[in-house]
Design a protein around this motif. Structure first.
Motif, short mmCIF file in Angstrom:
data_model
loop_
_atom_site.label_atom_id
_atom_site.label_comp_id
_atom_site.label_asym_id
_atom_site.label_seq_id
_atom_site.Cartn_x
_atom_site.Cartn_y
_atom_site.Cartn_z
N GLY A 68 0.79 -1.40 0.28
CA GLY A 68 0.04 0.20 -0.05
C GLY A 68 1.02 0.99 0.09
O GLY A 68 0.21 2.37 0.37
N GLY A 69 1.64 0.85 -0.34
CA GLY A 69 3.44 2.68 -0.06
C GLY A 69 3.79 2.24 -1.70
O GLY A 69 2.90 2.00 -2.88
N ILE A 70 4.84 3.39 -2.04
CA ILE A 70 5.10 3.77 -2.96
C ILE A 70 6.25 4.22 -2.48
O ILE A 70 6.82 4.28 -1.50
CB ILE A 70 4.45 5.00 -3.98
CG1 ILE A 70 4.34 5.08 -5.16
CG2 ILE A 70 4.49 6.22 -2.86
CD1 ILE A 70 3.92 4.25 -5.97
N ASP A 71 7.73 3.61 -3.83
CA ASP A 71 8.64 4.85 -3.83
C ASP A 71 9.33 5.48 -4.49
O ASP A 71 10.06 4.74 -5.77
CB ASP A 71 9.70 3.31 -3.56
CG ASP A 71 10.98 3.58 -3.05
OD1 ASP A 71 11.64 5.01 -2.99
OD2 ASP A 71 12.02 2.77 -2.73
N LEU A 72 9.11 6.79 -4.52
CA LEU A 72 9.74 7.62 -5.49
C LEU A 72 11.44 8.03 -4.77
O LEU A 72 11.47 8.64 -6.15
CB LEU A 72 9.05 8.53 -5.45
CG LEU A 72 7.12 9.24 -5.68
CD1 LEU A 72 6.89 10.54 -5.73
CD2 LEU A 72 6.49 8.53 -6.34
N SER A 73 11.90 7.76 -5.01
CA SER A 73 13.79 7.93 -4.62
C SER A 73 14.15 6.86 -5.43
O SER A 73 15.30 6.84 -5.74
CB SER A 73 14.36 8.25 -3.45
OG SER A 73 14.05 6.32 -2.68
N GLY A 200 -5.09 -5.27 4.35
CA GLY A 200 -5.70 -4.96 5.65
C GLY A 200 -4.36 -4.59 6.54
O GLY A 200 -3.96 -5.43 7.90
N GLU A 201 -3.93 -2.92 7.02
CA GLU A 201 -2.66 -3.35 8.20
C GLU A 201 -3.69 -2.82 9.43
O GLU A 201 -2.54 -4.28 9.94
CB GLU A 201 -2.46 -1.79 8.03
CG GLU A 201 -0.79 -1.39 8.89
CD GLU A 201 -0.30 -0.46 8.46
OE1 GLU A 201 -0.14 0.33 9.18
OE2 GLU A 201 -0.72 -0.01 7.33
N GLU A 202 -4.40 -3.20 9.93
CA GLU A 202 -4.93 -3.01 10.84
C GLU A 202 -5.06 -4.61 11.53
O GLU A 202 -4.66 -4.92 12.54
CB GLU A 202 -5.91 -2.14 11.65
CG GLU A 202 -6.24 -2.12 12.93
CD GLU A 202 -5.08 -1.61 13.67
OE1 GLU A 202 -5.19 -2.55 15.15
OE2 GLU A 202 -4.39 -1.18 13.45
#
Length: 336
Positions: A68-73, A200-202
């Motif tokens: 559910g994230g992203i890495d723009l670096s 579902g992180e929680e």
């Protein structure tokens, strides 16, 4: 009473499960028809080599997207890692392999920094990795003074220019890394937890999984694969260029999404991402063979990406009975 026979999946079901590969084949067939040079062995190896750099970064990107994230670096990390490795191997006097190792560790270290800001700093992944993108690019320009670092020895350039069994070494590196990450996702507890965090992180946290450690591992891997991409590109160019990797993050995201990863998290695969990266590589190569001007290629690529993702969505959603909308008439008949 005899049991009904199980019929093989129809064309619709096959396309639903393999839409990315079908799109890749369709684009390849189109360019093969338009250009007689497309299917030559040398050109296919060129496509594989060009796709390798995007695919390496995209595999780490896929892991972040699944959570559910992203890495723009990743583009800036590729540039910094390549510059550090080249500088330490030449003017730093450390030698090739210590330089390559430090470059790889630098990428993993930036990934760790990204993960730490996201997990403990509670900074959204988009913001955290956007910041490290700027920092890594700035450090690259400071370290190189905006000039290429040349003078790499044979042990360094070997990884970007040599072949094994007629296949370029970067492609072999890609295959090894792809198998390892695919096995991590499909055969290990960490892989199961990566999908669970995205789903579902929680709920995953309540199940006793350390969500923070999962995210840290994911961003470290993303930084390492971006660094590996930068090291290979530096070896291919025989020098470290301070501006390499510009736009790599966009290509990596596109490859992951074309490969079936969902930006909402919980969905994605390494084989799909590889197919997505090869769609980008085939498209770039085919347009070059057709001598399409570079400024027109960006427009065409964007349109093809939109079409491919829309088609993929249409095939997967509209062909799936579980996701088909139930009409009021059907609800009435079910109730009866």
């Amino acid at each position: 009473m005899s049991q009904p026979l199980n019929h093989a999946p129809g064309l619709g079901e096959f396309l639903r499960r393999n839409s990315t590969y079908a799109i890749l084949v369709a684009i390849g067939v189109g360019f093969a028809i338009l250009s007689p040079d497309f299917l030559t062995l040398n050109n296919l190896l060129t496509v594989a080599l060009q796709s390798t750099l995007v695919a390496l970064a995209a595999m780490g990107m896929t892991l972040t997207i699944i959570t559910g994230g992203i890495d723009l670096s990743v583009g800036s990390v590729a540039a910094l890692s390549g510059a550090l490795a080249a500088g330490l191997a030449t003017r730093g006097g450390l030698g090739t392999y210590p330089g390559l190792l430090i470059g790889l560790l630098a990428g993993a270290g930036i990934g760790l920094l990204n993960g730490a800001m996201i997990v403990w700093g509670r900074i959204p992944p988009f913001v955290a990795t956007l910041a490290t993108m700027a920092i890594a690019r700035g450090l690259t320009l400071v370290y190189t003074q905006g000039r290429p670092i040349a003078g790499l020895d044979r042990a360094f350039t070997f990884w970007g220019s040599d072949s094994l069994l007629g296949v370029p070494l970067p492609v072999w590196v890609l295959l090894v890394v792809a198998v390892l990450i695919h096995l991590l996702l499909s055969q290990t507890a960490l892989g199961l937890h990566i999908y669970a965090v995205g789903g579902g992180e929680e709920t995953t946290r309540l199940a006793g999984v350390s969500v923070g450690m999962v995210k840290l591992c994911v961003y470290i891997i993303s930084g390492a694969t971006a660094a590996l991409s930068g090291l290979i590109l530096t070896a291919r160019l025989w020098s470290a260029q301070p501006n390499i990797g510009v736009g790599l993050e966009l290509d990596a995201i596109a490859a992951a999404v074309l490969g079936g990863s969902s930006l909402a998290g919980g969905v994605g695969s390494i084989p799909g991402t590889l197919a997505g990266a090869f769609i980008i590589g085939v498209l770039s190569n085919g347009l070059n063979l057709l001598e399409v001007p570079s400024y027109n290629q960006q427009v065409i690529k964007g349109l093809v990406f939109i079409l491919a993702v829309t088609l993929d969505y249409f095939i997967k959603q509209r062909r799936s009975p579980k996701l088909r909308r139930v009409t009021p008439q059907e609800k009435t008949s079910e109730g009866a």
